[in-house]
Design an enzyme around this catalytic site. Structure first.
Site, short mmCIF file in Angstrom:
data_model
loop_
_atom_site.label_atom_id
_atom_site.label_comp_id
_atom_site.label_asym_id
_atom_site.label_seq_id
_atom_site.Cartn_x
_atom_site.Cartn_y
_atom_site.Cartn_z
N ASP A 28 14.24 2.83 3.80
CA ASP A 28 13.57 2.36 2.61
C ASP A 28 13.77 3.43 1.69
OD1 ASP A 28 11.83 3.96 4.24
OD2 ASP A 28 10.04 3.42 3.01
N ASP A 62 13.98 11.13 1.04
CA ASP A 62 13.45 12.03 0.42
C ASP A 62 13.63 13.41 0.79
OD1 ASP A 62 10.92 13.32 -0.54
OD2 ASP A 62 9.80 11.58 -0.64
N VAL A 75 6.13 6.59 -5.25
CA VAL A 75 6.47 5.18 -5.39
C VAL A 75 5.96 4.31 -3.81
CG1 VAL A 75 8.36 5.36 -6.50
CG2 VAL A 75 8.79 6.04 -4.07
C1 PRP Z 1 8.93 7.45 5.27
C2 PRP Z 1 10.36 6.50 4.74
C3 PRP Z 1 11.28 7.60 5.59
C4 PRP Z 1 11.01 8.81 5.50
C5 PRP Z 1 11.87 9.68 4.24
O1 PRP Z 1 8.56 7.10 6.61
O2 PRP Z 1 10.16 5.44 5.66
O3 PRP Z 1 11.69 7.18 7.06
O4 PRP Z 1 9.44 8.78 5.11
O5 PRP Z 1 11.13 10.89 3.95
P1 PRP Z 1 12.10 12.46 4.43
O6 PRP Z 1 13.14 12.03 3.91
O7 PRP Z 1 11.38 13.17 3.63
O8 PRP Z 1 12.13 12.57 5.71
P2 PRP Z 1 6.95 7.67 7.19
O9 PRP Z 1 7.38 8.76 7.84
O10 PRP Z 1 6.36 7.76 5.82
O11 PRP Z 1 6.83 6.34 8.03
P3 PRP Z 1 6.98 4.79 7.61
O12 PRP Z 1 8.16 4.44 7.60
O13 PRP Z 1 6.21 3.97 8.57
O14 PRP Z 1 6.17 4.67 6.28
#
Ligand code: PRP
Length: 183
Positions: free
Chosen positions: A103, A106, A156
């Site tokens: 999704d 970051d 977001v």
């Molecule tokens: C979020 C997102 C990505 C990751 C991106 O996952 O879904 O997997 O963060 O961030 P990064 O580039 O800084 O690693 P999260 O760990 O919040 O889990 P989720 O998918 O269950 O929301």
């Protein structure tokens, strides 16, 4: 549609229509690249769940679907840097063309870790597709092969993205009001 979450959204960044239009384009591009290659769509849970569902339908290539669940945020607003596999893949990916579906990209911690991991598990190729890209926050040298939208450094939520596990069912990408996460 009635929504009790609307009050917490500052503004809409990407509308439902813009999301679907872009996914149709991505689906077509992926079809051209992967036709006849039997790729494996590998979604990174939980955030990918809606994007994955729409993307695989927009790309009518012969393929299968797999998931991995990882976590590095643990309800914080910035990545801890430690990526934990919460639920591992359940199949052999040796010699498979893996399309990683995310999704958001970051800091890059998650995809840097997963690219390496899927390589060690024997993938023939790894292609990264992310709905959102926040390049301003990158700390790892990771780039996506396909990006839906480049977004600014704002908080977001929606269309799979959460704050403290909520707002994932908001149908568009919105910016959360600062008072919500500084409560
Ligand atoms: C979020 C997102 C990505 C990751 C991106 O996952 O879904 O997997 O963060 O961030 P990064 O580039 O800084 O690693 P999260 O760990 O919040 O889990 P989720 O998918 O269950 O929301």
């Amino acid at each position: 549609m009635r929504s009790e979450m609307e009050n917490d959204i500052l503004k809409i960044l990407v509308t439902e229509e813009q999301i679907q239009t872009r996914i149709a384009e991505l689906g077509e591009e992926l079809y051209q690249e992967f036709e006849g290659k039997n790729p494996l769509f590998l979604g990174v849970l939980k955030g990918c769940f809606l994007f994955m569902a729409d993307l695989v339908r927009a790309c009518q290539v012969k393929s299968d679907v797999e998931y991995i669940a990882v976590s590095s945020y643990e309800n914080a607003t910035s990545s801890s840097g430690r990526v934990k596999i919460v639920h591992d893949i359940q199949q052999d990916i040796t010699d498979r063309h893996v399309i990683v579906v995310e999704d958001i990209l970051d800091s890059g911690n998650t995809l840097a870790f997963l690219s390496e991991y899927f390589k060690t598990r024997g993938a023939a190729s790894i292609t990264i597709v992310t709905l959102l890209d926040k390049p301003s926050r990158r700390t790892k040298a990771v780039n996506a092969d396909y990006v839906g939208f480049v977004v600014p450094d704002e908080f977001v939520v929606g269309y799979g993205l959460d704050y403290c596990q909520q707002y994932r069912n908001v149908p568009y990408i919105g910016v959360l009001k600062p008072e919500v996460y500084s409560r």
